[in-house]
Design a protein around this motif. Sequence first.
Motif, mmCIF file in Angstrom:
data_model
loop_
_atom_site.group_PDB
_atom_site.id
_atom_site.type_symbol
_atom_site.label_atom_id
_atom_site.label_comp_id
_atom_site.label_asym_id
_atom_site.label_seq_id
_atom_site.Cartn_x
_atom_site.Cartn_y
_atom_site.Cartn_z
ATOM 1 N N CYS A 163 -20.011 4.525 -9.101
ATOM 2 C CA CYS A 163 -19.717 4.555 -7.670
ATOM 3 C C CYS A 163 -19.651 6.011 -7.242
ATOM 4 C CB CYS A 163 -18.386 3.858 -7.371
ATOM 5 S SG CYS A 163 -17.822 4.033 -5.670
ATOM 6 N N SER A 164 -20.613 6.459 -6.450
ATOM 7 C CA SER A 164 -20.657 7.851 -5.998
ATOM 8 C C SER A 164 -20.397 7.932 -4.502
ATOM 9 C CB SER A 164 -22.022 8.472 -6.309
ATOM 10 O OG SER A 164 -22.293 8.436 -7.687
ATOM 11 N N GLY A 165 -19.829 9.056 -4.095
ATOM 12 C CA GLY A 165 -19.661 9.337 -2.679
ATOM 13 C C GLY A 165 -18.425 8.704 -2.061
ATOM 14 N N ILE A 166 -18.466 8.520 -0.749
ATOM 15 C CA ILE A 166 -17.329 8.000 0.014
ATOM 16 C C ILE A 166 -17.192 6.502 -0.245
ATOM 17 C CG2 ILE A 166 -16.360 7.669 2.330
ATOM 18 C CD1 ILE A 166 -18.089 10.078 3.225
ATOM 19 N N TRP A 167 -16.054 6.087 -0.783
ATOM 20 C CA TRP A 167 -15.892 4.659 -1.059
ATOM 21 C C TRP A 167 -14.583 4.061 -0.524
ATOM 22 C CZ3 TRP A 167 -12.271 2.474 -4.576
ATOM 23 C CH2 TRP A 167 -11.549 3.391 -5.366
ATOM 24 N N GLN A 168 -13.841 4.850 0.240
ATOM 25 C CA GLN A 168 -12.697 4.318 0.970
ATOM 26 C C GLN A 168 -12.723 4.878 2.394
ATOM 27 O OE1 GLN A 168 -8.838 4.449 -0.962
ATOM 28 N NE2 GLN A 168 -9.737 4.131 -2.991
ATOM 29 N N THR A 169 -11.910 4.307 3.246
ATOM 30 C CA THR A 169 -11.929 4.574 4.684
ATOM 31 C C THR A 169 -11.775 6.053 5.023
ATOM 32 O OG1 THR A 169 -11.169 2.366 5.292
ATOM 33 C CG2 THR A 169 -10.642 4.138 6.829
ATOM 34 N N VAL A 170 -12.501 6.482 6.059
ATOM 35 C CA VAL A 170 -12.374 7.813 6.659
ATOM 36 C C VAL A 170 -11.783 7.623 8.051
ATOM 37 C CG1 VAL A 170 -13.548 9.954 7.273
ATOM 38 C CG2 VAL A 170 -14.437 8.535 5.389
ATOM 39 N N TRP A 171 -10.766 8.420 8.390
ATOM 40 C CA TRP A 171 -10.168 8.250 9.715
ATOM 41 C C TRP A 171 -9.537 9.547 10.219
ATOM 42 C CZ3 TRP A 171 -7.472 7.235 5.328
ATOM 43 C CH2 TRP A 171 -6.103 7.487 5.283
ATOM 44 N N LEU A 172 -9.424 9.607 11.544
ATOM 45 C CA LEU A 172 -8.712 10.676 12.228
ATOM 46 C C LEU A 172 -7.353 10.163 12.661
ATOM 47 C CD1 LEU A 172 -11.494 11.889 14.680
ATOM 48 C CD2 LEU A 172 -10.576 13.267 12.798
ATOM 49 N N GLU A 173 -6.380 11.068 12.782
ATOM 50 C CA GLU A 173 -5.108 10.668 13.373
ATOM 51 C C GLU A 173 -4.424 11.863 14.019
ATOM 52 O OE1 GLU A 173 -2.767 8.881 10.346
ATOM 53 O OE2 GLU A 173 -2.678 10.660 9.089
ATOM 54 N N SER A 174 -3.571 11.541 14.950
ATOM 55 C CA SER A 174 -2.797 12.550 15.656
ATOM 56 C C SER A 174 -1.406 12.604 15.050
ATOM 57 C CB SER A 174 -2.705 12.198 17.138
ATOM 58 O OG SER A 174 -1.895 13.121 17.831
ATOM 59 N N ALA A 175 -0.998 13.787 14.602
ATOM 60 C CA ALA A 175 0.313 13.982 13.975
ATOM 61 C C ALA A 175 1.103 15.014 14.771
ATOM 62 C CB ALA A 175 0.144 14.437 12.531
ATOM 63 N N GLY A 176 2.379 15.157 14.425
ATOM 64 C CA GLY A 176 3.214 16.146 15.079
ATOM 65 C C GLY A 176 2.866 17.562 14.659
ATOM 66 N N ARG A 177 3.443 18.513 15.371
ATOM 67 C CA ARG A 177 3.161 19.925 15.084
ATOM 68 C C ARG A 177 3.561 20.272 13.660
ATOM 69 N NH1 ARG A 177 4.731 25.005 19.030
ATOM 70 N NH2 ARG A 177 3.748 26.639 17.763
ATOM 71 N N GLN A 178 4.754 19.933 13.265
ATOM 72 C CA GLN A 178 5.121 19.931 11.847
ATOM 73 C C GLN A 178 5.130 18.461 11.458
ATOM 74 O OE1 GLN A 178 8.981 21.465 10.826
ATOM 75 N NE2 GLN A 178 8.625 21.338 8.624
ATOM 76 N N TYR A 179 4.292 18.081 10.509
ATOM 77 C CA TYR A 179 4.079 16.655 10.277
ATOM 78 C C TYR A 179 4.445 16.258 8.850
ATOM 79 C CZ TYR A 179 -0.402 18.516 8.545
ATOM 80 O OH TYR A 179 -1.366 19.237 7.883
ATOM 81 N N ILE A 180 4.667 14.967 8.689
ATOM 82 C CA ILE A 180 5.038 14.386 7.396
ATOM 83 C C ILE A 180 3.771 14.206 6.564
ATOM 84 C CG2 ILE A 180 6.066 12.376 6.274
ATOM 85 C CD1 ILE A 180 7.664 11.988 8.949
ATOM 86 N N THR A 181 3.788 14.730 5.346
ATOM 87 C CA THR A 181 2.625 14.636 4.465
ATOM 88 C C THR A 181 2.774 13.543 3.419
ATOM 89 O OG1 THR A 181 3.560 16.331 3.003
ATOM 90 C CG2 THR A 181 2.060 17.065 4.752
#
Length: 672
Positions: free
Chosen positions: A213-231
């Motif tokens: 299995c090569s390459g991208i194999w799970q979801t890709v997404w954008l999200e909006s987080a706070g200025r200092q955000y939880i990792t």
Amino acid sequence: MHFPLWITALSLLGAATASSFKRQADGPEYQLKTGPLDTDWTKQVGTNPWPEYPRPQLARSEWKNLNGVWQYQNASGGAAELATPPFNKTLSEAVLVPFCLESALSGIMGSNLIHSWYRTLFDVPSSWFDSEKRVLLNFGAVDYQTSVFVNGKLAGNNTGGYFHFALDVTDLVNTNGTNELIVYTYDPTNTDGTSIPLGKQRLNPDHINYTPCSGIWQTVWLESAGRQYITQLDIDAKADGSLNITVHTSGDQGNSSVGSFDITVHSQGAEGVALQETGQANAPTLFKIDSPQVWSPDSPNLYNVTVKLGSDTVTSYTGFRTLSKGVIDSLPRPLLNGEFVFQFGPLDQGYWPDGLHSPPTYEAMVSDLKAVKEVGFNMVRKHIKIEPGLFYRACDELGIMVVQDMPAMPTYPYPYRPACTDGAVHVTPEQQQEFERELARMVEQLKSHPSITTWVIYNEGWGQSRYDRTTDVRLTSLVRSLDPTRLINTVSGWHDHGAGDFHDNHHYSFPQCGTPFWGGDSGPFDASRIGFQGEFGGVGNNVSIEHLWNVPHAISQINQTYELAETLEGWNFRVRATFADLRSQVEAWSCSGAVYTQTTDVEGEVNGLLTYDRRVNRMDVERWKGDIEGMYEAARNRGTVPDGGEEGGEGQVRRYVVGVDEPFKAEMMMMG
């Protein structure tokens, strides 16, 4: 299955945003390929796959799913092409993200795809551009090394084919208009001279190793987080109601006043708030809930968790349960919430004929777990693969314990090669260091899931030195330091050096679990540790071609199966005979859990409870239910409460607490 309201809402949002996702009008057209075998879900995938929010233990309400049709091109020039990424260029093929490049669902279905380019366009909601917000680009998993470019600039890199990573792209995205995303992937699999954690992937599959299995194999997404955000949220919830949480955060981002967080906890099945407190970020904080409903396979009770840090808010969940080990009837046992629970379930490899590592849909993925649960199994051994977070959430909700393997390196003495005849595994110091880095990353990524009971470091000697016990001891201590709340199975199968909480034997077809007789490479049973049957069974049943991986090489190897039964009746007879033998060992000896091989067929292997396409369930369900319940009954008859009574009682009780117990001290002593 009960889904939290926030999961339902986020899933709907994901479906809505995916439909509005921009793609290049002049890009190539995606076409589903016809692979060697499909499933009933293959044609249901469409071009907006996996709309569900992908990271349930750290979820944000403002997000955008980037799955769908991207552009693809093989990087025939290799790593040298990184100097000249294909910015503002239409790539030659269409690929469906997130499916392995070798899969039919990807639309590529290629081979030897060592170097690859992906390209897509996206836009960012205008409401996300705020001085108190950051824009994060997330990848569920990309195999194996990744370089990410946004609008012509390098956003970041990642190494490791099974791990989530996030990139802060706030300063790279356009506040008005379209953005270009370019992804470069390098996946050597098992090319000569390489040794990376890859599990069962091989460029040239054989009977027990499969299409890579090569390459991208799970979801890709954008999200909006706070200025200092939880990792990251590290959550450990015990059966007594104690809740230990560490809220990890990003850098300062110019707001040093944000150091505390607010936490709210409430049961998914009850009204009212169970906890509402404040804590300090980036340090363990201990809270307490009165009389929690504990998590177990019979009652998988979960609690929703909301954490607010400045302008950032995330939702998560947890289950209150305690994992430990103790002595019952003079035998070491694994304990769940203070009682011995016999762990019984299949080897779960997580391969799919249409998506390979990537299940076609969430429904398809969960169907495997429901089939396991239906007959009464309470556990799966996730075999040398790491799944998406949604897999573990399903186990958490269904009440299925997970024995989690670390994906193995390929350099092991099977198939036997001249370089390995001395039993030594030829792994360079750099390769070993990378294996250990990814081992630690696996624990950190998954350790908050209540369903995970055990970490497995090595499987059958793959990537492990036959004679070097110090490495086994050191890695056991490493995992224990990262997660002192779970048990550790250092070596499942071969070359046991005395480290970890289990003595794990593999024996086909009939078991040898915690017995005074043995065979193969596991050696005599170590009665000071928990007896565990890491693999047994493997009885096969060949089926008609419409249910087989229609690849001549794979079909020709079916007869390498441990045993083959001509009929389903004969298959059920033989498997149930192995269960009867296992039950007798539970009744007579030190067997505390067992793993039957396996959930489904995989390529040339036909020993699954289900066929590879999931269209045939081989199990005589009602009889299997009785046999499996009989296994639990046999274990209960050996006693469930540690010697001397309940926890905290007087008398002969010996309770080990993982992380400070006698075996752990012995491991430290062996390290010198």
